[in-house]
Motif scaffolding. Structure first.
Motif, PDB file in Angstrom:
ATOM      1  N   GLY A   1      33.364  -3.090  -4.871  1.00  0.00           N
ATOM      2  CA  GLY A   1      33.593  -4.312  -4.074  1.00  0.00           C
ATOM      3  C   GLY A   1      34.885  -4.463  -4.543  1.00  0.00           C
ATOM      4  O   GLY A   1      35.375  -5.898  -4.831  1.00  0.00           O
ATOM      5  N   GLY A   2      35.988  -3.738  -4.459  1.00  0.00           N
ATOM      6  CA  GLY A   2      37.485  -3.915  -4.349  1.00  0.00           C
ATOM      7  C   GLY A   2      37.955  -4.478  -3.052  1.00  0.00           C
ATOM      8  O   GLY A   2      37.164  -4.505  -2.217  1.00  0.00           O
ATOM      9  N   PHE A   3      39.207  -4.528  -3.269  1.00  0.00           N
ATOM     10  CA  PHE A   3      40.023  -4.673  -2.023  1.00  0.00           C
ATOM     11  C   PHE A   3      39.521  -3.942  -0.726  1.00  0.00           C
ATOM     12  O   PHE A   3      39.210  -4.383   0.502  1.00  0.00           O
ATOM     13  CB  PHE A   3      41.399  -4.743  -2.210  1.00  0.00           C
ATOM     14  N   ILE A   4      39.714  -2.604  -0.873  1.00  0.00           N
ATOM     15  CA  ILE A   4      39.608  -1.727   0.261  1.00  0.00           C
ATOM     16  C   ILE A   4      38.067  -1.580   0.594  1.00  0.00           C
ATOM     17  O   ILE A   4      37.762  -1.420   1.869  1.00  0.00           O
ATOM     18  CB  ILE A   4      40.005  -0.273  -0.177  1.00  0.00           C
ATOM     19  N   GLY A   5      37.230  -1.679  -0.449  1.00  0.00           N
ATOM     20  CA  GLY A   5      35.937  -1.846  -0.220  1.00  0.00           C
ATOM     21  C   GLY A   5      35.302  -3.127   0.643  1.00  0.00           C
ATOM     22  O   GLY A   5      34.535  -2.839   1.634  1.00  0.00           O
TER      23      GLY A   5
ATOM     24  N   LEU B   1      32.486  -9.494  -7.461  1.00  0.00           N
ATOM     25  CA  LEU B   1      33.453  -8.566  -6.490  1.00  0.00           C
ATOM     26  C   LEU B   1      34.817  -9.003  -7.063  1.00  0.00           C
ATOM     27  O   LEU B   1      34.917  -9.772  -7.959  1.00  0.00           O
ATOM     28  CB  LEU B   1      33.214  -8.980  -5.005  1.00  0.00           C
ATOM     29  N   LEU B   2      35.796  -7.868  -6.760  1.00  0.00           N
ATOM     30  CA  LEU B   2      37.389  -8.319  -7.013  1.00  0.00           C
ATOM     31  C   LEU B   2      37.360  -8.649  -8.323  1.00  0.00           C
ATOM     32  O   LEU B   2      37.904  -9.821  -8.869  1.00  0.00           O
ATOM     33  CB  LEU B   2      37.600  -9.684  -6.004  1.00  0.00           C
ATOM     34  N   ARG B   3      37.592  -7.485  -9.313  1.00  0.00           N
ATOM     35  CA  ARG B   3      38.041  -7.673 -10.631  1.00  0.00           C
ATOM     36  C   ARG B   3      39.440  -8.656 -10.763  1.00  0.00           C
ATOM     37  O   ARG B   3      39.386  -9.131 -11.956  1.00  0.00           O
ATOM     38  CB  ARG B   3      38.011  -6.177 -11.216  1.00  0.00           C
TER      39      ARG B   3
ATOM     40  N   HIS C   1      28.255 -13.842   6.535  1.00  0.00           N
ATOM     41  CA  HIS C   1      28.345 -12.894   7.595  1.00  0.00           C
ATOM     42  C   HIS C   1      27.511 -11.821   7.718  1.00  0.00           C
ATOM     43  O   HIS C   1      27.932 -10.681   8.280  1.00  0.00           O
ATOM     44  CB  HIS C   1      29.866 -12.516   7.682  1.00  0.00           C
ATOM     45  N   GLY C   2      26.478 -11.799   6.871  1.00  0.00           N
ATOM     46  CA  GLY C   2      25.516 -10.701   7.140  1.00  0.00           C
ATOM     47  C   GLY C   2      25.599  -9.437   6.049  1.00  0.00           C
ATOM     48  O   GLY C   2      24.893  -8.541   6.348  1.00  0.00           O
ATOM     49  N   VAL C   3      26.610  -9.429   5.293  1.00  0.00           N
ATOM     50  CA  VAL C   3      26.672  -8.416   4.391  1.00  0.00           C
ATOM     51  C   VAL C   3      25.787  -8.735   3.129  1.00  0.00           C
ATOM     52  O   VAL C   3      25.982 -10.005   2.535  1.00  0.00           O
ATOM     53  CB  VAL C   3      28.084  -8.266   3.822  1.00  0.00           C
ATOM     54  N   ASP C   4      25.210  -7.564   2.824  1.00  0.00           N
ATOM     55  CA  ASP C   4      24.324  -7.716   1.746  1.00  0.00           C
ATOM     56  C   ASP C   4      25.081  -7.417   0.599  1.00  0.00           C
ATOM     57  O   ASP C   4      25.449  -6.042   0.384  1.00  0.00           O
ATOM     58  CB  ASP C   4      22.980  -6.885   2.121  1.00  0.00           C
ATOM     59  N   VAL C   5      25.383  -8.144  -0.438  1.00  0.00           N
ATOM     60  CA  VAL C   5      25.985  -7.793  -1.705  1.00  0.00           C
ATOM     61  C   VAL C   5      25.235  -7.665  -2.857  1.00  0.00           C
ATOM     62  O   VAL C   5      24.410  -8.625  -3.311  1.00  0.00           O
ATOM     63  CB  VAL C   5      27.115  -9.063  -1.864  1.00  0.00           C
ATOM     64  N   ARG C   6      25.267  -6.543  -3.709  1.00  0.00           N
ATOM     65  CA  ARG C   6      24.370  -6.366  -4.818  1.00  0.00           C
ATOM     66  C   ARG C   6      25.291  -6.261  -5.909  1.00  0.00           C
ATOM     67  O   ARG C   6      26.308  -5.331  -5.892  1.00  0.00           O
ATOM     68  CB  ARG C   6      23.827  -4.893  -4.498  1.00  0.00           C
ATOM     69  N   LEU C   7      25.185  -6.987  -6.718  1.00  0.00           N
ATOM     70  CA  LEU C   7      26.486  -7.044  -8.119  1.00  0.00           C
ATOM     71  C   LEU C   7      25.613  -6.482  -9.223  1.00  0.00           C
ATOM     72  O   LEU C   7      24.314  -6.601  -9.507  1.00  0.00           O
ATOM     73  CB  LEU C   7      26.660  -8.444  -8.275  1.00  0.00           C
ATOM     74  N   GLY C   8      26.358  -5.753 -10.180  1.00  0.00           N
ATOM     75  CA  GLY C   8      25.791  -5.567 -11.276  1.00  0.00           C
ATOM     76  C   GLY C   8      24.996  -4.285 -11.234  1.00  0.00           C
ATOM     77  O   GLY C   8      24.126  -3.946 -12.051  1.00  0.00           O
ATOM     78  N   THR C   9      25.151  -3.425 -10.116  1.00  0.00           N
ATOM     79  CA  THR C   9      24.480  -2.142 -10.138  1.00  0.00           C
ATOM     80  C   THR C   9      25.460  -1.111  -9.454  1.00  0.00           C
ATOM     81  O   THR C   9      26.387  -1.479  -8.854  1.00  0.00           O
ATOM     82  CB  THR C   9      23.235  -2.513  -9.121  1.00  0.00           C
ATOM     83  N   ALA C  10      24.994   0.037  -9.498  1.00  0.00           N
ATOM     84  CA  ALA C  10      25.686   0.964  -9.199  1.00  0.00           C
ATOM     85  C   ALA C  10      24.807   2.131  -8.506  1.00  0.00           C
ATOM     86  O   ALA C  10      23.692   2.168  -8.518  1.00  0.00           O
ATOM     87  CB  ALA C  10      26.585   1.657 -10.230  1.00  0.00           C
ATOM     88  N   LEU C  11      25.528   3.019  -7.830  1.00  0.00           N
ATOM     89  CA  LEU C  11      24.684   4.174  -7.005  1.00  0.00           C
ATOM     90  C   LEU C  11      24.340   5.274  -8.173  1.00  0.00           C
ATOM     91  O   LEU C  11      25.237   5.649  -9.106  1.00  0.00           O
ATOM     92  CB  LEU C  11      25.426   4.883  -6.058  1.00  0.00           C
ATOM     93  N   SER C  12      23.152   5.666  -8.121  1.00  0.00           N
ATOM     94  CA  SER C  12      22.739   6.906  -9.094  1.00  0.00           C
ATOM     95  C   SER C  12      22.553   8.043  -8.212  1.00  0.00           C
ATOM     96  O   SER C  12      22.672   9.262  -8.849  1.00  0.00           O
ATOM     97  CB  SER C  12      21.691   6.551  -9.966  1.00  0.00           C
ATOM     98  N   ALA C  13      22.463   8.053  -6.779  1.00  0.00           N
ATOM     99  CA  ALA C  13      22.387   9.062  -6.181  1.00  0.00           C
ATOM    100  C   ALA C  13      22.570   8.929  -4.904  1.00  0.00           C
ATOM    101  O   ALA C  13      22.210   7.782  -4.463  1.00  0.00           O
ATOM    102  CB  ALA C  13      21.165   9.933  -6.534  1.00  0.00           C
ATOM    103  N   ILE C  14      23.122   9.951  -3.990  1.00  0.00           N
ATOM    104  CA  ILE C  14      23.325   9.868  -2.490  1.00  0.00           C
ATOM    105  C   ILE C  14      22.388  10.746  -1.706  1.00  0.00           C
ATOM    106  O   ILE C  14      22.544  11.916  -1.888  1.00  0.00           O
ATOM    107  CB  ILE C  14      24.730   9.857  -1.969  1.00  0.00           C
ATOM    108  N   GLU C  15      21.284  10.471  -1.146  1.00  0.00           N
ATOM    109  CA  GLU C  15      20.400  11.259  -0.441  1.00  0.00           C
ATOM    110  C   GLU C  15      20.711  11.289   1.131  1.00  0.00           C
ATOM    111  O   GLU C  15      21.643  10.403   1.377  1.00  0.00           O
ATOM    112  CB  GLU C  15      19.160  10.820  -0.502  1.00  0.00           C
TER     113      GLU C  15
END
Lengths: 554, 554
Positions: B158-162, B185-187, B204-218
């Motif tokens: 959730g930084g600038f480019i994200g 978001l935005l450190r 604007h319909g973006v689902d924002v999930r904070l305090g969590t990270a990906l652990s795998a990409i399927e």
């Protein structure tokens, strides 16, 4: 003191009301009386032109406060339609007279603040009484009333308020002519910058007449002083300047300058230690030294607060004023801070001038528009003396940044190092303000630029003028006497120019910088036309003949 | 030296290309060789997200220069698809390898500039190779290609480019989830400010999930590390930070910091006197002391020019960096300069914090919107340490003004005296930046404010919380435990509060200031809730529990 103090404030707009509310926050026990000659206090005087044009639809939205609300919240005794007619300085009383009934009351004060403002000048010409000026809501109502049946308007005066009114009357569908005595609009700008505003006005159907003034107002036309010319007009607006409303102060024997402005010290105190003055009626200390009137709402508010602080025993000095201002007209923004090249040349100052025409944001992001910037520097110290920025977007931002740099004492060169917020929709990675600093850095390091109004003399002296733009740009319009050598071919010509004196120019000055840097390394004495063809075109279009010989430039 | 010098620049974007063109202007005789691993030089990396969303329609507009054009204009030898693979520092040669053919060439140099940048971090999780990152045009093309058939996107980071990518993918009609490991978001922003962006994203319909990270990409979903949760995803963007591309420098034995960033002196010189480094691969001197990576295009350009100057014998020092940045997302602008309250509290600094929520321009002129400003000051010196501004209009302007004030060494209090351009469509007579200065002035003069995250502790300690807003405002939403005493009636209650400890609050803090000033004069110990209900609401909504105890605040 053990008894509650009484503070009387004459004038209930901007500076006066800032002083009153600040005094209350500092002194809950005081009696605070505000005398206002008009029907309203705290009205939005800067918004008046926009209600004339219907941009601000609701008249009442211009009345920001009422006496009742100010009484409830701040315990202020606000008396509208009440004029201060005399000050007895020895007795410390002010005489208030009801505009409606004529009843008078002597009010004792511990401290008195004069915020009496300035009123439009009435020029001494036949029929002047037929003209309308704009100072308050009653004036605005009168203009709107007359505009309903009018078809042709003449606005005398091409200053900020004159142009705002011209735009708003045009919005109403009227035919508008602006008549300005000076050879340019907007005196705080230089002529080649003001010309951008003139062009924009004309593009929106406003007839702009420069270097002429009204000599008479007749019922259906005005007479101009440049001969027998007349302009049909069923409405005439007079906006040719203001004079301070200081009759009360004069009668009380307070010190005024030769134009009638109240002389104050750095804490806004007049020549009477119990009387302070703020706003348009009072002189301002200028950052460049000396005192002058500066008619700006921001300074009025700030000095109102400062006078209140001084009265409450928290005295601190006013920061000298630069005079920062902005005008929006027909989609164009014109912003300015500090001194003009014209004034400084008249004073014989050694200055350095820079013009640029960058995009307001990255060119690859949609909606980029051109900004025209001008920076005026002390040639010896690199101190920033003034700046002018005109464009559709972002002009106010750049002037605010430069005004802040001036307040912080940054030099022109230091503008290059400012870290300004960049994303492509907001700016460029090198912001237009940074670019001014880079150009200045190059000039300090020995590059030479030539101003549009110096070009003719240089060519006369034997300098060659070389256009480094493309064939297509040159074909679309060129400076008479210029030779075309596009930048990307310039290395092929460089040797042949060795030993010559050459002025290069491009569209805005950037390719000219690259060209001049290149040529100097081949032994050419090369200078760059500042602001390029764009500035030259504006300057020459704005003036029949060069108006500055440049003899005093650094 | 009599033979022409050879300058080699590794990396042909931003800092590298600024150095190359500046070197040419300073030294027409030099050989200047630019080695670029990718297919393009001088591309608009900050514009890439906007071509993904179609805001920038023309892909080619992102390519600002071609090797041929740079050759013609600046005599640069620009080699794309050419990687620098080794530096022989003793021999002063760099080995260039063609990406296509593998052919190698050893190029001798007199000076070498490394502008190798930083590349996206690849997080060590299963399936990371399925994620796409955005660094150059090829990456952008890949994202656009995959987005054509995608329906659900997960953006990790959730930084600038994200966030720019999230917005642009949403513009394409995709369902977008942003997953950010931090609780906000935005450190570079504090949590209650960043929350305004979170809200806008969600609106604007973006689902924002904070305090969590990906652990795998399927292939068709991602797994989150906060349990067994998964998110469907047919496209995963990885934007979780960057690491410096300094393998070449490391192998050459140049000094790096512990994270791999190149250590440079104030003139951008590395530990080898013939090698300079600029841009994202190099550390920056921070204005607050120490060195840190700051990934900003403006600094890269400036330091490229500075390195060129140093090489050409015109050495001057880099100005330490504040880190000024801006993000536009779904119509909201979020701009920042300097340090956050969070960082400074963690460091135990004594700071003073101010929140305000003024209009971007005069409220009576159409189109006014709310700005949220935050100013962070050194509690002892009043030095400005950081600022954050978020709103629909004019946020970038206010951050630029504050960044300039910081560069000029102005204190917080001095912001009150800045002369900023005022007309009702651009600002208020007291600009939002001036207002920050006025609030600061009041705090220095002894007023006390309380931060949203300190409120619970104060109430715990026995302070009463008084809402001075109107009945209607209170009914629409109030802080639990507050008592309602509207400002205009407060004088009636003041005597009854004598001797008490009271926190007053209004909607944004301005009426609270008036209320606190009033109560103090009645012998009440009164503090004002900084930023009012508005800041408290954002802060508490952003955090389940107060995250700062405020123990170190001044």
């Amino acid at each position: 003191m053990t008894h509650p103090r009484t503070y009387v404030i004459v004038g209930g707009v901007a500076g006066g009301m800032s002083a009153a509310t600040r005094l209350r926050r500092l002194d809950e026990s005081a009696r605070i009386i505000v005398l206002e000659r008009g029907e309203h206090v705290s009205f939005a005087n800067c918004g008046l032109p926009y209600h004339v044009g219907g941009v601000i639809e609701e008249r009442l939205s211009l009345v920001l406060q009422t006496p009742a609300a100010l009484g409830a919240r701040f315990g202020l005794d606000v008396r509208v339609s009440t004029e201060a007619v005399a000050i007895d300085r020895a007795a410390r009383t002010v005489t208030a007279r009801s505009v409606e009934t004529g009843t008078e009351e002597r009010i004792p004060y511990d401290a008195l603040i004069l915020s009496t403002g300035a009123s439009p000048v009435r020029i001494p010409i036949p029929g002047v009484e037929r003209g309308l000026a704009l100072r308050d809501l009653a004036d605005m109502d009168a203009i709107i009333e007359r505009a309903r049946d009018a078809r042709r308007v003449v606005v005398a005066g091409g200053g900020f308020i004159g142009l705002e009114l011209a735009e708003n009357l045009r919005h109403r569908g009227l035919e508008v002519t602006v008549v300005e005595m000076l050879p340019q609009l907007l005196r705080p700008f230089d002529v080649e910058m003001a010309h951008l505003v003139t062009e924009r006005m004309r593009a929106h159907g406003v007839d702009v007449r420069l270097g002429t003034a009204l000599s008479a107002i007749e019922p259906d036309h005005v007479v101009l002083d440049d001969g027998a010319a007349t302009l049909e007009a069923d409405l005439v607006i007079l906006s040719v300047g203001v004079r301070p409303d200081t009759a009360l102060a004069r009668e009380a024997g307070l010190e005024l300058d030769e134009r009638g402005y109240l002389v104050v010290d750095a804490r806004q105190r007049t020549s009477d230690p119990a009387i302070w003055a703020v706003g348009d009626a009072a002189l301002k200390q200028r950052a460049e030294g000396g005192a002058a009137p500066v008619w700006l709402a921001g300074l009025a508010n700030r000095h109102g607060r400062l006078a209140a602080d001084a009265i409450a025993g928290r005295a601190h000095d006013a920061v000298p004023a630069f005079g920062t201002a902005v005008l929006g007209v027909f989609g164009l923004t014109a912003a300015v801070v500090g001194r003009t090249e014209r004034e400084l040349c008249e004073e014989g100052r050694r200055i350095r001038v820079i013009h640029t025409h960058p995009s307001d944001h990255a060119g690859y992001y949609p909606g980029a528009t051109t900004l025209s910037l001008k920076l005026v520097l002390d040639a010896d110290t690199d101190r920033i003396l003034g700046a002018q920025v005109i464009g559709e977007n972002g002009a106010d931002k750049r002037i605010d940044v430069i005004a802040t740099a001036m307040a912080g004492g940054l030099t022109g060169r230091q503008l290059a190092d400012l870290e300004l917020a960049y994303a492509p929709q907001f700016a460029s990675a090198k912001d237009p303000v940074n670019m001014l600093g880079y150009v200045d850095d190059n000039l300090i390091d020995g590059e030479e630029n030539v101003q549009w109004h110096e070009l003719a003399d240089r060519v006369e002296e034997g300098w060659r003028l070389i256009d480094v733009r493309t064939d297509g740009e040159n074909a679309a319009g060129a400076i008479p006497g210029s030779e075309l050598m596009p930048l990307d071919d310039l290395r092929d010509h460089a040797e042949s120019l060795r030993g010559e004196r050459v002025i290069v120019h491009c569209k805005v000055g950037q390719r000219g910088h690259t060209a001049a840097s290149l040529l100097r390394q081949y032994g050419v004495t090369a200078a760059n036309l500042d602001g390029g063809y764009t500035t030259w075109l504006a300057g020459t279009a704005a003036t029949a003949a060069p108006i500055l010989t440049g003899a005093s430039r650094g």
